[in-house]
Structure formats: C-alpha cells, structure tokens
Scaffold this active site. Structure first.
Site, PDB file in Angstrom:
ATOM      1  N   VAL A  14      88.463 -11.490  98.107  1.00  9.64           N
ATOM      2  CA  VAL A  14      88.078 -12.830  98.554  1.00  9.64           C
ATOM      3  C   VAL A  14      89.232 -13.519  99.294  1.00  9.64           C
ATOM      4  O   VAL A  14      89.051 -14.042 100.403  1.00  9.64           O
ATOM      5  CB  VAL A  14      87.600 -13.702  97.360  1.00  9.64           C
ATOM      6  CG1 VAL A  14      87.254 -15.104  97.814  1.00  9.64           C
ATOM      7  CG2 VAL A  14      86.401 -13.044  96.683  1.00  9.64           C
ATOM      8  N   LYS A 104      83.943 -18.069  89.096  1.00  8.46           N
ATOM      9  CA  LYS A 104      82.849 -18.656  88.287  1.00  8.46           C
ATOM     10  C   LYS A 104      83.147 -18.699  86.802  1.00  8.46           C
ATOM     11  O   LYS A 104      82.695 -19.595  86.098  1.00  8.46           O
ATOM     12  CB  LYS A 104      81.514 -17.961  88.536  1.00  8.46           C
ATOM     13  CG  LYS A 104      81.533 -16.455  88.464  1.00  8.46           C
ATOM     14  CD  LYS A 104      81.795 -15.872  89.806  1.00  8.46           C
ATOM     15  CE  LYS A 104      82.215 -14.444  89.720  1.00  8.46           C
ATOM     16  NZ  LYS A 104      81.983 -13.702  90.936  1.00  8.46           N
ATOM     17  N   GLY A 133      77.418 -15.545  96.134  1.00 11.78           N
ATOM     18  CA  GLY A 133      78.202 -15.136  97.311  1.00 11.78           C
ATOM     19  C   GLY A 133      77.995 -16.029  98.515  1.00 11.78           C
ATOM     20  O   GLY A 133      78.323 -17.209  98.499  1.00 11.78           O
ATOM     21  N   GLU A 189      83.581  -7.201  89.619  1.00  6.25           N
ATOM     22  CA  GLU A 189      84.676  -7.975  89.033  1.00  6.25           C
ATOM     23  C   GLU A 189      85.801  -7.029  88.618  1.00  6.25           C
ATOM     24  O   GLU A 189      85.569  -5.816  88.446  1.00  6.25           O
ATOM     25  CB  GLU A 189      84.180  -8.723  87.790  1.00  6.25           C
ATOM     26  CG  GLU A 189      83.152  -9.782  88.074  1.00  6.25           C
ATOM     27  CD  GLU A 189      83.650 -10.847  89.027  1.00  6.25           C
ATOM     28  OE1 GLU A 189      84.672 -11.479  88.746  1.00  6.25           O
ATOM     29  OE2 GLU A 189      83.020 -11.039  90.079  1.00  6.25           O
ATOM     30  N   ASP A 200      78.741 -12.273  84.146  1.00  7.08           N
ATOM     31  CA  ASP A 200      78.958 -12.924  85.444  1.00  7.08           C
ATOM     32  C   ASP A 200      77.734 -13.767  85.826  1.00  7.08           C
ATOM     33  O   ASP A 200      77.859 -14.930  86.215  1.00  7.08           O
ATOM     34  CB  ASP A 200      79.240 -11.835  86.492  1.00  7.08           C
ATOM     35  CG  ASP A 200      79.431 -12.407  87.885  1.00  7.08           C
ATOM     36  OD1 ASP A 200      80.503 -12.939  88.154  1.00  7.08           O
ATOM     37  OD2 ASP A 200      78.478 -12.321  88.690  1.00  7.08           O
ATOM     38  N   LYS A 204      77.259 -17.957  86.286  1.00  3.40           N
ATOM     39  CA  LYS A 204      76.633 -18.558  87.469  1.00  3.40           C
ATOM     40  C   LYS A 204      75.411 -19.400  87.064  1.00  3.40           C
ATOM     41  O   LYS A 204      75.160 -20.473  87.625  1.00  3.40           O
ATOM     42  CB  LYS A 204      76.212 -17.451  88.437  1.00  3.40           C
ATOM     43  CG  LYS A 204      77.396 -16.722  89.058  1.00  3.40           C
ATOM     44  CD  LYS A 204      76.982 -15.440  89.746  1.00  3.40           C
ATOM     45  CE  LYS A 204      78.149 -14.791  90.461  1.00  3.40           C
ATOM     46  NZ  LYS A 204      77.872 -13.423  90.920  1.00  3.40           N
ATOM     47  N   GLY A 301      81.135  -9.592  98.204  1.00  3.67           N
ATOM     48  CA  GLY A 301      81.814  -8.905  99.305  1.00  3.67           C
ATOM     49  C   GLY A 301      82.728  -9.850 100.058  1.00  3.67           C
ATOM     50  O   GLY A 301      82.634 -11.077  99.945  1.00  3.67           O
TER      51      GLY A 301
HETATM   52  P1  NDP Z   1      90.564  -9.037  93.415  1.00  4.24           P
HETATM   53  O1  NDP Z   1      90.835  -8.332  92.151  1.00  4.24           O
HETATM   54  O2  NDP Z   1      90.232  -8.254  94.627  1.00  4.24           O
HETATM   55  O3  NDP Z   1      91.818  -9.957  93.795  1.00  4.24           O
HETATM   56  C1  NDP Z   1      92.405 -10.800  92.872  1.00  4.24           C
HETATM   57  C2  NDP Z   1      93.678 -11.346  93.481  1.00  4.24           C
HETATM   58  O4  NDP Z   1      94.226 -12.284  92.591  1.00  4.24           O
HETATM   59  C3  NDP Z   1      94.756 -10.309  93.745  1.00  4.24           C
HETATM   60  O5  NDP Z   1      95.315 -10.532  95.004  1.00  4.24           O
HETATM   61  C4  NDP Z   1      95.768 -10.556  92.636  1.00  4.24           C
HETATM   62  O6  NDP Z   1      97.100 -10.344  93.024  1.00  4.24           O
HETATM   63  C5  NDP Z   1      95.616 -12.037  92.430  1.00  4.24           C
HETATM   64  N1  NDP Z   1      95.989 -12.464  91.085  1.00  4.24           N
HETATM   65  C6  NDP Z   1      95.390 -12.179  89.921  1.00  4.24           C
HETATM   66  N2  NDP Z   1      95.979 -12.820  88.908  1.00  4.24           N
HETATM   67  C7  NDP Z   1      96.981 -13.539  89.455  1.00  4.24           C
HETATM   68  C8  NDP Z   1      97.948 -14.433  88.955  1.00  4.24           C
HETATM   69  N3  NDP Z   1      98.015 -14.697  87.655  1.00  4.24           N
HETATM   70  N4  NDP Z   1      98.805 -14.998  89.818  1.00  4.24           N
HETATM   71  C9  NDP Z   1      98.754 -14.716  91.127  1.00  4.24           C
HETATM   72  N5  NDP Z   1      97.838 -13.912  91.681  1.00  4.24           N
HETATM   73  C10 NDP Z   1      96.982 -13.326  90.852  1.00  4.24           C
HETATM   74  O7  NDP Z   1      89.433 -10.088  93.098  1.00  4.24           O
HETATM   75  P2  NDP Z   1      88.352 -10.701  94.089  1.00  4.24           P
HETATM   76  O8  NDP Z   1      89.002 -11.135  95.330  1.00  4.24           O
HETATM   77  O9  NDP Z   1      87.192  -9.786  94.148  1.00  4.24           O
HETATM   78  O10 NDP Z   1      87.862 -11.954  93.245  1.00  4.24           O
HETATM   79  C11 NDP Z   1      88.638 -13.124  93.148  1.00  4.24           C
HETATM   80  C12 NDP Z   1      87.803 -14.202  92.482  1.00  4.24           C
HETATM   81  O11 NDP Z   1      86.670 -14.464  93.284  1.00  4.24           O
HETATM   82  C13 NDP Z   1      87.274 -13.804  91.107  1.00  4.24           C
HETATM   83  O12 NDP Z   1      87.283 -14.940  90.281  1.00  4.24           O
HETATM   84  C14 NDP Z   1      85.844 -13.350  91.389  1.00  4.24           C
HETATM   85  O13 NDP Z   1      85.010 -13.536  90.284  1.00  4.24           O
HETATM   86  C15 NDP Z   1      85.469 -14.275  92.527  1.00  4.24           C
HETATM   87  N6  NDP Z   1      84.435 -13.776  93.440  1.00  4.24           N
HETATM   88  C16 NDP Z   1      84.490 -12.485  93.917  1.00  4.24           C
HETATM   89  C17 NDP Z   1      83.551 -12.054  94.827  1.00  4.24           C
HETATM   90  C18 NDP Z   1      83.567 -10.680  95.390  1.00  4.24           C
HETATM   91  O14 NDP Z   1      82.618 -10.316  96.098  1.00  4.24           O
HETATM   92  N7  NDP Z   1      84.584  -9.885  95.127  1.00  4.24           N
HETATM   93  C19 NDP Z   1      82.469 -12.936  95.282  1.00  4.24           C
HETATM   94  C20 NDP Z   1      82.513 -14.275  94.735  1.00  4.24           C
HETATM   95  C21 NDP Z   1      83.469 -14.657  93.840  1.00  4.24           C
HETATM   96  P3  NDP Z   1      97.689  -8.936  93.473  1.00  4.24           P
HETATM   97  O15 NDP Z   1      97.027  -8.642  94.791  1.00  4.24           O
HETATM   98  O16 NDP Z   1      99.122  -9.185  93.607  1.00  4.24           O
HETATM   99  O17 NDP Z   1      97.306  -7.969  92.404  1.00  4.24           O
HETATM  100  N1  HSE Z   2      81.047  -9.449  90.935  1.00  5.14           N
HETATM  101  C1  HSE Z   2      80.229 -10.441  91.521  1.00  5.14           C
HETATM  102  C2  HSE Z   2      78.884  -9.846  91.884  1.00  5.14           C
HETATM  103  C3  HSE Z   2      80.886 -10.999  92.749  1.00  5.14           C
HETATM  104  O1  HSE Z   2      78.774  -8.615  91.920  1.00  5.14           O
HETATM  105  O2  HSE Z   2      77.930 -10.598  92.077  1.00  5.14           O
HETATM  106  C4  HSE Z   2      80.145 -12.150  93.361  1.00  5.14           C
HETATM  107  O3  HSE Z   2      80.136 -13.261  92.521  1.00  5.14           O
END
Ligand code: NDP
Ligand code: HSE
Length: 412
Positions: A14, A104, A133, A189, A200, A204, A301
């Site tokens: 994200v 969320k 999303g 996740e 999850d 939501k 995504g």
């Molecule tokens: P990822 O696991 O791909 O990325 C998480 C990021 O957060 C990484 O860059 C990680 O750092 C960083 N991170 C985690 N903990 C810490 C911390 N304590 N301090 C600093 N940085 C931290 O997750 P996503 O991008 O998939 O998801 C992020 C959020 O968005 C989640 O809450 C998820 O539920 C939500 N979300 C995700 C969606 C999806 O499609 N993936 C859609 C909608 C919501 P590093 O890179 O250094 O490891």
């Molecule tokens: N893990 C979540 C899903 C990301 O699959 O719907 C979007 O919230």
C-alpha cells in the site's frame, strides 16, 4: 506555488502504491488542490530492503524524525497491527496533521478515538482504504447517503478470500495454492489468518456498521467464520446446485438492535454477488429512499488501495474539518423476528442419514449426502449436533431448483 507535505508510514504494497501514485498523478493532484503534493518522508522498519524512493525524501525508521519535519500536512498510514500505529496517528493529529489510514484492524479498534481527537484538533481523518479496497463505499455512506435510513449492508469484504474461492472453482487450485498466489499478488494480510478466518472482514464490518448505523453490535455476539471449511468437493457440490460460495458480511438494524454475521454463504445467479470473482469486492446497501445500491470493484492490491488513499488525500485537504460525527438516529422496521425460528434455505453437506422431522423440508438431494433444505437455524444446529462432521451454509435469496428443472427438461 505552495506545497502539501505528506509522510507515508510503511512502504509495502500500500505505502509504495501511494508513493508511486502521488508521482504518477501529480498533475491531477495539483490541478484539483491548487497546490503541489510532495512526499516529504517515508517510515520503514527494515533498512536493508532496496526501495525506489527519491533521494529528496527522508527515509527513516524513527517516527520522531517525521514529527519533527518543519512542514507536515498529511500523514498516510499503511503499516500493520494496532500499535505502534495508533500512537503514531494520535501524535500526528496532535501536531495538526490530517491523517489517512488503510489499517482496518487498528481503525476498528481505535477509529472513534481518532475521529474524536481529530474533531477536537479540527483536522480530518480519511479511512476509505480500510474497507473494500478501491470501492468508494466509505465516502458513499459518509457523504452521499446522509438522509437515507440504511436498513442493511451486505458485502464481500475480503479480496483474499474471494480470490481463493474463485481460484478453487475456476482453476481447480487447492486452497493452499490459491492462498500463495493471493500473497504473491499483495492481497493478503501479513498474517493471512486474518483473511481466511474472517477477522479482516469482521473489522471492516464493524467500521461499516458505525458508518451506516452510528454504532456497532457487541463484537462477541457477531457470528464470525472464515472460508477454511470450504473444500473443492463442496464448491463442486454447490455448482451442481447452481450456487456459488461467497464470504459475506451482513449487518442489519431493526428495532434498535444490530445483528451482524461474517461467514460463508451460497448465492444463486440472481444475486448481485454471484458474479463477483477474484479479488473483487462488492457492497450492497439497502436504504429507505433509494432502495438497493450495489458497488463493486477491486478489493485489495497496490493501486486499487492507492486510489482510495489519494482520493482521501484530496478529500482531507479540501474539507479540512470533520463535518459529521458519524451518528445516525433513524431506524427502520420493528423487532427482529425470533431469528433462530425463521425458516431459511440451507445446503447441508456430509449428511449421514435423513432424520424424520416435520421441521425440515427436503428440497433437493444435490448429490449423495448433500441436500438443499428449508429449516430454521435452530433446527440446522440441532441436526449438526446429532450428525458429526455435518457442514451447513445458508443460501441467500431464492433457491432455483436447478436439478429438478434440468431433470424435467430431460424428461420432455
Ligand atoms: P505490507 O506488509 O506489504 O507492508 C507493511 C509496511 O509497513 C512495510 O513497509 C513495513 O516495513 C512497514 N512496517 C510495519 N511495521 C512497522 C513499524 N512498526 N514501523 C515502521 N514501519 C513498519 O502491508 P500492506 O502494504 O499490504 O498493508 C499495509 C496496511 O494496509 C495494513 O494495515 C493492511 O491491512 C492495509 N491494507 C492492505 C491492502 C492490500 O491490498 N495489501 C488493502 C487495504 C488495506 P518494512 O518494509 O521495512 O518491512
Ligand atoms: N487482505 C485484505 C483483503 C486487503 O484481502 O481484502 C484489503 O483490505
């Protein structure tokens, strides 16, 4: 030209999607906001990972470095877990920043506190990306359905679960293979248990409940079940009956009571969720003036989620103070009927013997041990107590007796 300075917390699926979209759509952002949007800082955890971030951007593992920036207008949070995120966002609001979150789990637990604090500090909170999303369901409920009295919200809210169910049905993949693919695509996740066990979708659902009804049911009273009991065999049996498995969240308010369930169910062709496949999500809102609205789109995504975040970015910058406090007083209808006694249609699987009881109507034997029946949920639960390993799933909407129709056609 003045500049809007943004910090992005997290640079995973994200966070990176938001960063890249701010670069790729800078012209549209400038034209809409009349100011240039610049990413000033990115918070990460692992300094060893290679990242494609401009050298003008501060990349740090210390949130304090971000709070100490000379100018900081918006903090976008795309991390995981409730903490340290909640603490970071509270500090950002205290500093006078608008906040936008995709998290969320954190928002279901602490959304109200963040909204209250933001109202006090006269800044805005964007949380479109927390539910479904790229589908703009939060803004639809928040801004576009203010006068309508919402009766029910139903949705396919987890992209990973829907993707797995589609892969299993269409491509005959195993559950495990489909989950790996969902992870590779960045849908799942960090802990995919949250996706496949329904947590999850539950978070939501609670966020939607607060928006639609101004309150949530008791979390302990919500029936939550994931998709781990759905086997390829079951999916095929459902197909034979003209049905598809979907993981459905449902919230209804009647007589001052909110009832929510988050669990697998079956739908037939006439249902708007039948053709919602892959990573798509859908949300169906029933309200008194407009009737029924179904929104459908990518539920997870990189770019669908970035879309929700950058649209929030525009919204928080253009509407800097919270206008409504998400309370709704209206309600529709009377009491819930005694829910356990209501007749519903079910697919029951692994039935070892048909009990003789007038409380169950046997509609169709789909295949050996798999039946479509009419019964109350009390009766079905009773049946499951008597017959070990029995699985049962509600069928939403009218059940078309496909096999009987097919048989009748054959006989002609
Ligand atoms: P990822 O696991 O791909 O990325 C998480 C990021 O957060 C990484 O860059 C990680 O750092 C960083 N991170 C985690 N903990 C810490 C911390 N304590 N301090 C600093 N940085 C931290 O997750 P996503 O991008 O998939 O998801 C992020 C959020 O968005 C989640 O809450 C998820 O539920 C939500 N979300 C995700 C969606 C999806 O499609 N993936 C859609 C909608 C919501 P590093 O890179 O250094 O490891
Ligand atoms: N893990 C979540 C899903 C990301 O699959 O719907 C979007 O919230």
């Amino acid at each position: 030209m003045s500049v809007i300075k943004v910090a992005i917390l997290g640079f995973g699926t994200v966070g990176e999607g938001v960063y890249r979209t701010i670069q790729s759509h800078s012209e549209e952002l400038t034209a809409t906001l009349g100011k240039k949007v610049e990413v000033a800082a990115v918070l990460i955890r692992n300094t060893q990972k290679k990242r494609n971030i401009s050298e003008n951007v501060l990349v740090t593992t210390e949130f304090a470095d971000i709070l100490n920036l000379d100018q900081l207008d918006v903090v976008v949070e795309a991390i995981v877990d409730k903490e340290p995120t909640f603490t970071f966002l509270k500090s950002a609001i205290q500093r006078g920043c608008h906040i936008i979150t995709a998290n969320k789990e954190m928002f279901a637990h602490h959304g109200k506190e963040l909204l209250d604090l933001a109202a006090e500090k006269r800044v805005s909170v964007g949380f479109e990306a927390t539910v479904a999303g790229g589908i703009p369901v939060i803004q639809t409920l928040r801004q576009l359905l203010n006068i309508n009295r919402v009766k029910q919200v139903r949705g396919i809210l987890n992209g990973t679960s829907n993707f797995i169910l589609s892969e299993m049905r269409e491509k005959k993949q195993s559950f495990a293979q489909a989950l790996v693919l969902a992870q590779e695509n960045g849908y799942a996740e960090a802990d995919p248990t949250n996706d496949v066990e329904g947590f999850d979708a539950f978070y939501k659902t609670m966020i939607l409940s607060r928006l639609a009804f101004g309150e949530e049911p008791n979390w302990q009273d919500v029936e939550r079940e994931g998709i781990t009991s759905i086997t390829s065999e079951l999916i095929e049996a459902a197909e034979t009956a003209g049905l598809r498995f979907k993981h459905i969240a449902s919230i209804t308010r009647l007589g001052g009571q909110i009832k929510a369930t988050v669990k697998p169910a079956l739908v037939g062709k006439e249902n708007p969720f039948y053709h919602v496949e892959g990573v798509q999500n859908a949300v169906n809102v029933q309200s008194d003036i407009v009737g029924e609205i179904t929104l459908q789109g990518p539920g997870a995504g990189m770019f669908p989620t970035a879309s929700a975040v950058v649209e929030d970015l525009v919204h928080v910058c253009l509407n800097p103070t919270v206008k409504r406090n998400l309370t709704r007083s209206q309600e529709v209808g009377t009491e819930f009927s005694k829910h356990d006694d209501k007749q519903e249609t079910w697919l029951v699987h692994r039935l070892t013997h048909k009990p003789i009881t007038p409380a169950i109507t046997w509609i169709e034997e789909v295949e050996e041990g798999t039946y479509v029946i009419n019964a109350s949920s009390k009766e079905v639960k009773q049946l499951a107590k008597q017959q070990k390993n029995l699985l049962y799933f509600p069928i939403i909407g009218e059940y078309e007796r496909v096999n009987q129709v097919k048989a009748a056609l054959k006989a002609l």
